[in-house]
Design an enzyme around this catalytic site. Sequence first.
Site, mmCIF file in Angstrom:
data_model
loop_
_atom_site.group_PDB
_atom_site.id
_atom_site.type_symbol
_atom_site.label_atom_id
_atom_site.label_comp_id
_atom_site.label_asym_id
_atom_site.label_seq_id
_atom_site.Cartn_x
_atom_site.Cartn_y
_atom_site.Cartn_z
ATOM 1 N N ASP A 99 0.882 -1.158 0.000
ATOM 2 C CA ASP A 99 0.000 0.000 0.000
ATOM 3 C C ASP A 99 0.928 1.219 0.000
ATOM 4 O OD1 ASP A 99 -2.059 1.797 0.041
ATOM 5 O OD2 ASP A 99 -3.134 0.863 1.697
HETATM 6 C C1 BGC Z 1 -4.933 3.399 0.025
HETATM 7 C C2 BGC Z 1 -5.044 2.422 -1.127
HETATM 8 C C3 BGC Z 1 -4.832 3.126 -2.427
HETATM 9 C C4 BGC Z 1 -3.470 3.808 -2.403
HETATM 10 C C5 BGC Z 1 -3.156 4.590 -3.662
HETATM 11 C C6 BGC Z 1 -3.650 4.176 -0.036
HETATM 12 O O1 BGC Z 1 -3.642 5.175 0.929
HETATM 13 O O2 BGC Z 1 -5.015 2.722 1.252
HETATM 14 O O3 BGC Z 1 -6.307 1.817 -1.108
HETATM 15 O O4 BGC Z 1 -4.926 2.215 -3.485
HETATM 16 O O5 BGC Z 1 -3.430 4.715 -1.310
HETATM 17 O O6 BGC Z 1 -3.935 5.723 -3.728
#
Ligand code: BGC
Length: 755
Positions: free
Chosen positions: A230
């Site tokens: 993530d």
């Molecule tokens: C979120 C993800 C997301 C990623 C990219 C993160 O903060 O938890 O779900 O895909 O950011 O935006």
Amino acid sequence: MTETDATVAQLTLAEKASLTSGASFWYTKPIERIGIPAIMVTDGPHGLRKQAGSADHLGLGDSVPATCFPPAVGLGSSWDAALVRRVGEALGAETSIENVGVLLGPGVNIKRSPLCGRNFEYLSEDPIVAGVLGAAYVSGVQSQGVGTSLKHFAANNQENDRMRTSADIDPRPLREVYLRGFQRVVEEAQPWTVMCSYNRVNGVYASENPWLLTQVLRDEWGFEGLVVSDWGAVNERVAALVAGLDLEMPSSNGRTDAELVAAVEAGELGEKALDVAVGRVIDLVRKVTAGAGRIAGPLDVDAHHALAREAAGRSIVLLRNDDGILPLATDTSIAVIGAFATKPRYQGAGSSMINPTRLDNALDEIRAFATGNVVFSEGFSTALEVSADEAARLRSEAVDAASAASVAVLFLGLPARLESEGYDRDDIDLPADQGELVDAVLAAQPNTVVVLSNGGVVALPFADRVPAILEGWLLGQAGGGATADVLFGAVNPSGKLTETIPLRLRDTPAFLDFPGEFSHVRYGEGLFVGYRWYDARELEVAFPFGHGLSYTVFEYGDAAASVAADGDIEVRVRVTNAGPVAGREVVQVYASLPGSAVQRPVRELKAFASVELSAGESREVVLTVRRADLEYWDVRVDQWVVEGGAYTVDVAASSRDIRSSVVTDVVGDEVRVPLNRNSSLGEVLSDPVAGPLVQQALASMGDSMPGAEGIMPEGVSMDKMIQAFPIGRITMMAGDAVTPEMIDALLAAANSARP
Ligand code: BGC
């Protein structure tokens, strides 16, 4: 040597390290020298958020217009894998047209507490629903030659302290509830990537958890794709790589790549481990390149908007409909009340926020259907500060509008600021002025319909007094049209709840253990998540899991169940549409094992099907309960085990509306737990090798065990106490007759006879 190995072999150490982290927010790094292009990955899940210019994380700078389909909270309520797959195909097409390689979704985390700020992005409190629908999404998107990212792996069930907190979960709930949905998606649909979560799982960051990322995900489930972090989830880059994290996102500006290089040079990290991750990045790039250009643009905006409307119509759950107040006749005079009728809440805040191609509002769409008079009154304000006078003025205008019409349709819901990625809610209440508005409108107009817009569950203290309630969740860009479709009966509602609507926050399973403290959250409710909790404690709820009404009536015949050759249970039931209009019913199958040797919920969902029936039509519906879904996680042997016995199979219209039950015998798996000195006599007696020998020895000892006489109540045999006695301690009771050596020999014989 594979093609991938050959490519890896051409790379320098620095190039290898560089490939395993992002070039920027959304791109991987290219290695132009040998023709490895950069690929773009982007959010997800219910639409494409391709940022055009400079990227920001949650600032959500403008992104390319894309169809905003219903977020998971809505789409999941369809319980329809075929529909989810079609939406996935459309999402995949938009991803392909925009030349993006991977769409970052779906989110299949379990809704542990209704307070989780991101529940709108998740499918259910039940792992079978999340797994089946998550797999359908992945297959749909990937059929278009682009990838998905199954997220957030794992146990990311709250936003509070999400970058640090440790989800402390016992093995059974971890396997049976929190991982089961992920497992289903991986095994059934092979997402191209899995995104590890920010949090720790039982003390270890998901991003550097070898048990999670390698042992479970790859060795047990057979995952073949790439693990991406993530955004910003990597704690220690070297440890993460060793654990099985292949790609760090976003860019670290080369800083952590240098850490990898240094670790290899210092002999602390084997270059082979790096090669494995690099190979997976190259494989992903290859898949993306092979799929690129599969779908030619431009995007058919109208067709996708129409699909978004269909999906939104299927997402709406009719919670209540007394005296058939719905659907409305088109010539009804209607007071439409509530700010959300003109300014829809149609998606949640955070990284999943889509820039929609267009946006319906319910008021316009109601007017498009209606031939009678339609008036609008704002009813309440969603502004942060509203004076008591202003609230009273809005309320009184609404009351006037309601009393002058024949029906009031009241659009209530959560203002956007109350739920978002990044933080959790404090309560499950609607704003107080909305509650006052309901009471005032009801007093003036008994024919009141409430339409709700909310990403997380809200308490409905007025549920018994309002004759009709539509749970509209967040419905995406075409939600306004879909709501009008359902209000006027152009669409017969068929959504069902994938999560329980509780009466009070303090009734909810995680109430005493959410969000934890000092970066630890203990999942104290164990297996008893969602309906499993309310059923075990026989708690009243506002609306149970699986509930949802229709404008028609479905009748169920007697269920039959039989075990097929492969061990799956085939369940058959005749369902009849006994009402006047066509409709869809979500038929649900729950199973339980009375008298089980392990703790179990009262019943658990095992299969479901969304069935379309025209008025008067009757059909035999066949559902399969997979043997794998009967398994529990046996902590004695760290394995999935099917316990043998007579299972009750309930065919139901909701978790609390069982229509027919049948019992079927299932042959269990053999579990042989290794014996040791602490094994109880009961356990030893049930062992096929040691059991008969010990039986014999006990018989010869008779009542001669010192102190055994006369200590048990009349009618109770000594066996009952002896059963629990650790075999190693028998020596103390049996004098010289039994030595520790004899016991060890017996245990060794039993253990070595194991298959
Ligand atoms: C979120 C993800 C997301 C990623 C990219 C993160 O903060 O938890 O779900 O895909 O950011 O935006």
